[in-house]
Design a protein around this motif. Sequence first.
Motif, PDB file in Angstrom:
ATOM      1  N   PRO A 135      14.193  44.990  41.978  1.00 44.07           N
ATOM      2  CA  PRO A 135      13.177  44.017  42.387  1.00 44.07           C
ATOM      3  C   PRO A 135      12.275  43.691  41.190  1.00 44.07           C
ATOM      4  O   PRO A 135      11.778  44.590  40.514  1.00 44.07           O
ATOM      5  CB  PRO A 135      12.398  44.743  43.482  1.00 44.07           C
ATOM      6  N   THR A 136      12.101  42.411  40.920  1.00 42.93           N
ATOM      7  CA  THR A 136      11.331  41.959  39.765  1.00 42.93           C
ATOM      8  C   THR A 136      10.299  40.940  40.214  1.00 42.93           C
ATOM      9  O   THR A 136      10.626  39.974  40.900  1.00 42.93           O
ATOM     10  CB  THR A 136      12.255  41.333  38.704  1.00 42.93           C
ATOM     11  N   ASN A 175       8.056  36.514  43.199  1.00 38.86           N
ATOM     12  CA  ASN A 175       9.244  37.355  43.251  1.00 38.86           C
ATOM     13  C   ASN A 175      10.420  36.554  42.719  1.00 38.86           C
ATOM     14  O   ASN A 175      10.587  35.389  43.083  1.00 38.86           O
ATOM     15  CB  ASN A 175       9.483  37.790  44.701  1.00 38.86           C
ATOM     16  N   VAL A 176      11.246  37.155  41.856  1.00 39.53           N
ATOM     17  CA  VAL A 176      12.416  36.428  41.365  1.00 39.53           C
ATOM     18  C   VAL A 176      13.444  36.239  42.476  1.00 39.53           C
ATOM     19  O   VAL A 176      14.306  35.375  42.363  1.00 39.53           O
ATOM     20  CB  VAL A 176      13.068  37.087  40.130  1.00 39.53           C
ATOM     21  N   ASP A 177      13.341  37.034  43.535  1.00 37.41           N
ATOM     22  CA  ASP A 177      14.173  36.847  44.718  1.00 37.41           C
ATOM     23  C   ASP A 177      13.537  35.739  45.558  1.00 37.41           C
ATOM     24  O   ASP A 177      12.452  35.926  46.102  1.00 37.41           O
ATOM     25  CB  ASP A 177      14.249  38.146  45.521  1.00 37.41           C
ATOM     26  N   PRO A 178      14.177  34.580  45.675  1.00 35.11           N
ATOM     27  CA  PRO A 178      13.552  33.466  46.399  1.00 35.11           C
ATOM     28  C   PRO A 178      13.257  33.796  47.867  1.00 35.11           C
ATOM     29  O   PRO A 178      12.402  33.169  48.473  1.00 35.11           O
ATOM     30  CB  PRO A 178      14.553  32.322  46.281  1.00 35.11           C
ATOM     31  N   ASP A 179      13.924  34.789  48.418  1.00 38.45           N
ATOM     32  CA  ASP A 179      13.680  35.178  49.815  1.00 38.45           C
ATOM     33  C   ASP A 179      12.586  36.237  49.939  1.00 38.45           C
ATOM     34  O   ASP A 179      12.281  36.671  51.044  1.00 38.45           O
ATOM     35  CB  ASP A 179      14.968  35.712  50.452  1.00 38.45           C
ATOM     36  N   GLY A 180      12.009  36.660  48.820  1.00 32.13           N
ATOM     37  CA  GLY A 180      11.036  37.739  48.853  1.00 32.13           C
ATOM     38  C   GLY A 180       9.639  37.332  48.457  1.00 32.13           C
ATOM     39  O   GLY A 180       8.915  38.122  47.859  1.00 32.13           O
ATOM     40  N   GLN A 181       9.216  36.113  48.772  1.00 32.49           N
ATOM     41  CA  GLN A 181       7.900  35.629  48.357  1.00 32.49           C
ATOM     42  C   GLN A 181       6.755  36.111  49.240  1.00 32.49           C
ATOM     43  O   GLN A 181       5.601  36.004  48.874  1.00 32.49           O
ATOM     44  CB  GLN A 181       7.888  34.103  48.302  1.00 32.49           C
ATOM     45  N   ASP A 231      21.643  47.839  43.889  1.00 29.39           N
ATOM     46  CA  ASP A 231      21.109  46.485  43.996  1.00 29.39           C
ATOM     47  C   ASP A 231      20.379  46.109  42.707  1.00 29.39           C
ATOM     48  O   ASP A 231      19.904  46.983  41.980  1.00 29.39           O
ATOM     49  CB  ASP A 231      20.123  46.386  45.159  1.00 29.39           C
ATOM     50  N   PRO A 232      20.267  44.808  42.414  1.00 31.64           N
ATOM     51  CA  PRO A 232      19.459  44.396  41.255  1.00 31.64           C
ATOM     52  C   PRO A 232      18.017  44.888  41.441  1.00 31.64           C
ATOM     53  O   PRO A 232      17.520  44.940  42.573  1.00 31.64           O
ATOM     54  CB  PRO A 232      19.506  42.875  41.284  1.00 31.64           C
TER      55      PRO A 232
END
Length: 91
Positions: free
Chosen positions: A33-34, A50-56, A30-31
Amino acid sequence: MLQLLSLTLAFDDVRFFGSVMFTDVDHPNDPPPTILIDHADEPPWFRLVNVDPDGQDLSVPAMVEADRIMRFVLRTAPDRIGRTAADFPQP
């Protein structure tokens, strides 16, 4: 399980910004986590995105670890952003 991959912080006299990247050993393909880090004018003196919009959510493991790392960094060098140790009480 997350492992720290990269931590980058840039400071000037009163502000900072940066990012923290992790390797997820349970999902190695997986990419990474950043989390982006930015200065804030009120406690805890930083913002995480979080750069993952679903991980805020702050309970996401990468957000938890980034928060823990930033609190440690700012407790050890509060003067770098114009603060004192009193601004960063020990948990």
